[in-house]
Every structure is written in structure tokens, then in C-alpha cells.
Design an enzyme around this catalytic site. Structure first.
Site, PDB file in Angstrom:
ATOM      1  N   ASP A  39     -34.850  32.959 -50.925  1.00 49.42           N
ATOM      2  CA  ASP A  39     -35.399  32.158 -51.760  1.00 49.42           C
ATOM      3  C   ASP A  39     -34.269  31.901 -53.108  1.00 49.42           C
ATOM      4  O   ASP A  39     -33.762  32.993 -53.608  1.00 49.42           O
ATOM      5  CB  ASP A  39     -36.728  32.478 -52.563  1.00 49.42           C
ATOM      6  CG  ASP A  39     -37.389  31.453 -53.555  1.00 49.42           C
ATOM      7  OD1 ASP A  39     -38.438  31.140 -53.062  1.00 49.42           O
ATOM      8  OD2 ASP A  39     -36.802  31.138 -54.455  1.00 49.42           O
ATOM      9  N   ILE A  40     -33.952  30.674 -53.342  1.00 48.53           N
ATOM     10  CA  ILE A  40     -33.099  30.624 -54.451  1.00 48.53           C
ATOM     11  C   ILE A  40     -33.234  31.035 -55.775  1.00 48.53           C
ATOM     12  O   ILE A  40     -32.361  31.192 -56.591  1.00 48.53           O
ATOM     13  CB  ILE A  40     -32.638  28.987 -54.407  1.00 48.53           C
ATOM     14  CG1 ILE A  40     -31.143  28.551 -54.960  1.00 48.53           C
ATOM     15  CG2 ILE A  40     -33.423  28.032 -55.036  1.00 48.53           C
ATOM     16  CD1 ILE A  40     -30.763  27.311 -54.623  1.00 48.53           C
ATOM     17  N   ASN A  98     -48.695  28.704 -50.279  1.00 53.97           N
ATOM     18  CA  ASN A  98     -49.154  27.895 -51.207  1.00 53.97           C
ATOM     19  C   ASN A  98     -49.400  26.482 -50.711  1.00 53.97           C
ATOM     20  O   ASN A  98     -48.473  26.179 -49.703  1.00 53.97           O
ATOM     21  CB  ASN A  98     -48.166  27.665 -52.503  1.00 53.97           C
ATOM     22  CG  ASN A  98     -47.913  28.997 -53.336  1.00 53.97           C
ATOM     23  OD1 ASN A  98     -48.912  29.551 -53.762  1.00 53.97           O
ATOM     24  ND2 ASN A  98     -46.659  29.371 -53.486  1.00 53.97           N
ATOM     25  N   GLU A 106     -44.749  23.651 -54.278  1.00 55.54           N
ATOM     26  CA  GLU A 106     -43.434  22.664 -54.611  1.00 55.54           C
ATOM     27  C   GLU A 106     -43.000  21.958 -53.559  1.00 55.54           C
ATOM     28  O   GLU A 106     -42.383  20.837 -53.764  1.00 55.54           O
ATOM     29  CB  GLU A 106     -42.636  23.383 -55.530  1.00 55.54           C
ATOM     30  CG  GLU A 106     -43.058  23.950 -56.752  1.00 55.54           C
ATOM     31  CD  GLU A 106     -42.070  24.794 -57.444  1.00 55.54           C
ATOM     32  OE1 GLU A 106     -41.027  25.148 -56.741  1.00 55.54           O
ATOM     33  OE2 GLU A 106     -42.585  25.954 -58.365  1.00 55.54           O
ATOM     34  N   VAL A 107     -42.635  22.582 -52.235  1.00 55.21           N
ATOM     35  CA  VAL A 107     -41.880  22.057 -51.312  1.00 55.21           C
ATOM     36  C   VAL A 107     -42.951  21.619 -49.878  1.00 55.21           C
ATOM     37  O   VAL A 107     -43.316  22.826 -49.730  1.00 55.21           O
ATOM     38  CB  VAL A 107     -40.798  23.008 -50.833  1.00 55.21           C
ATOM     39  CG1 VAL A 107     -39.891  22.561 -49.602  1.00 55.21           C
ATOM     40  CG2 VAL A 107     -40.182  23.410 -51.961  1.00 55.21           C
ATOM     41  N   HIS A 111     -44.000  27.253 -45.830  1.00 62.98           N
ATOM     42  CA  HIS A 111     -43.434  28.284 -45.872  1.00 62.98           C
ATOM     43  C   HIS A 111     -44.216  29.648 -46.298  1.00 62.98           C
ATOM     44  O   HIS A 111     -45.063  29.407 -46.911  1.00 62.98           O
ATOM     45  CB  HIS A 111     -42.229  28.223 -46.921  1.00 62.98           C
ATOM     46  CG  HIS A 111     -42.522  27.486 -48.119  1.00 62.98           C
ATOM     47  ND1 HIS A 111     -42.863  26.409 -48.139  1.00 62.98           N
ATOM     48  CD2 HIS A 111     -42.776  28.028 -49.286  1.00 62.98           C
ATOM     49  CE1 HIS A 111     -43.302  25.991 -49.572  1.00 62.98           C
ATOM     50  NE2 HIS A 111     -43.232  27.125 -50.306  1.00 62.98           N
ATOM     51  N   HIS A 113     -43.893  33.088 -48.182  1.00 62.36           N
ATOM     52  CA  HIS A 113     -42.949  33.735 -49.069  1.00 62.36           C
ATOM     53  C   HIS A 113     -43.473  35.412 -48.571  1.00 62.36           C
ATOM     54  O   HIS A 113     -44.424  35.789 -48.698  1.00 62.36           O
ATOM     55  CB  HIS A 113     -43.532  33.699 -50.600  1.00 62.36           C
ATOM     56  CG  HIS A 113     -43.382  32.343 -51.050  1.00 62.36           C
ATOM     57  ND1 HIS A 113     -42.383  31.968 -52.085  1.00 62.36           N
ATOM     58  CD2 HIS A 113     -44.232  31.256 -50.839  1.00 62.36           C
ATOM     59  CE1 HIS A 113     -42.653  30.714 -52.277  1.00 62.36           C
ATOM     60  NE2 HIS A 113     -43.667  30.266 -51.925  1.00 62.36           N
TER      61      HIS A 113
END
Ligand code: AMP
Length: 127
Positions: A39-40, A98, A106-107, A111, A113
Site C-alpha cells: 500500500d502506498i 471495504n 476509495e478504489v 482489494h 488489505h
């Protein structure tokens, strides 16, 4: 099937761009159907995202419509990532996904996490 479902996939999302090689990522593990990368903006000492390469928006979309091969590959890759990160076996981790507005996603590309490297606190924050 995804194109006819209620899960409209937006191919301009940032993870789609990563999968197309348009922007870089710090890859942990890549397989035929799955990519895992750092993760960035890590929220723990260990923070890795595991994504399917197919156009799935959310966990439920992926779980409902992905092929058995994609589903197996995704989960086996996530397990390999946990082993590579040393969290399982190890001190443990939290896996979060999420979805949508209430999930504060958000994206819009599914995904998972994987967070670890510290005690993660209680499951839900408030606020
Ligand atoms: P979510 O709120 O569950 O949709 O999480 C989106 C996650 O993607 C956040 O933790 C971001 O830090 C992460 N993220 C956004 N852009 C990138 C990127 N280019 N590379 C890696 N992670 C990213």
C-alpha cells in the site's frame, strides 16, 4: 457476467492502471490471476493489498462472479503473502476489505488489505 451485473466496473480506477502497467507498484507476489503489492500509504508496519486481476468492484462481486480458478488463486496467493510477510505463522494480522459508501471504499477494484507488524487495536474505529 460482470458487464451484465449491477457491479459496474470503472476501468480508469488506479488499480486497473497498475494492472495495465501504466503506473508502478511495489509487488510482493504476482500469479496468473492475482497481484499483491505494498500500500502506498501504509497504516501499519506491514500493509499489503491483494487484488484479483479481473474486473471486480467489491468482495461480494468477486465472490459471486469470479471463476473457481480465480477464487482459488486469489486465496492461495493471499495465504502465500501472509507467509512471506511472516505474519502467519507469526504474530498475526488483520485482513480488511471495504465496499461502497458505508465501507468507505476509495478504489473501486476489489482489494484485501493485509495489515500487521503491530497490535492492530479494536476492530472498528469510531468517527
Ligand atoms: P480502500 O479505502 O479500501 O479503497 O483502500 C484503498 C487503498 O489503496 C488505500 O489504503 C490507499 O493508500 C491505497 N492506494 C491508493 N493508490 C495506491 C497506489 N498507487 N499504490 C498502492 N496503494 C495505493
Amino acid at each position: 457476467m460482470p458487464s451484465t451485473s449491477h457491479h459496474a466496473y470503472d476501468p480508469s480506477n488506479i488499480f486497473a492502471r497498475i494492472l495495465r502497467g501504466e503506473i508502478p507498484n511495489k509487488t510482493v507476489l504476482e500469479t496468473t490471476h492475482t497481484l499483491a503489492f505494498h500500500d502506498i500509504h501504509p497504516q501499519a508496519p506491514i500493509h499489503v493489498l491483494v487484488i484479483p486481476k479481473g474486473p471486480y468492484v467489491t468482495f461480494d462481486h468477486f465472490a459471486a462472479e469470479a471463476s473457481a480458478e480465480e477464487l482459488t488463486d486469489f486465496h492461495r496467493t493471499a495465504a502465500s503473502v501472509c507467509a512471506m510477510l511472516g505474519v502467519a505463522p507469526g504474530e498475526g494480522y488483520r485482513a480488511i476489505t471495504n465496499a461502497g459508501a458505508h465501507g468507505m471504499q476509495e478504489v473501486p477494484h476489489y482489494h484485501l488489505h493485509i495489515l500487521g507488524g503491530k497490535v492492530m487495536g479494536r476492530m472498528l474505529g469510531h468517527g
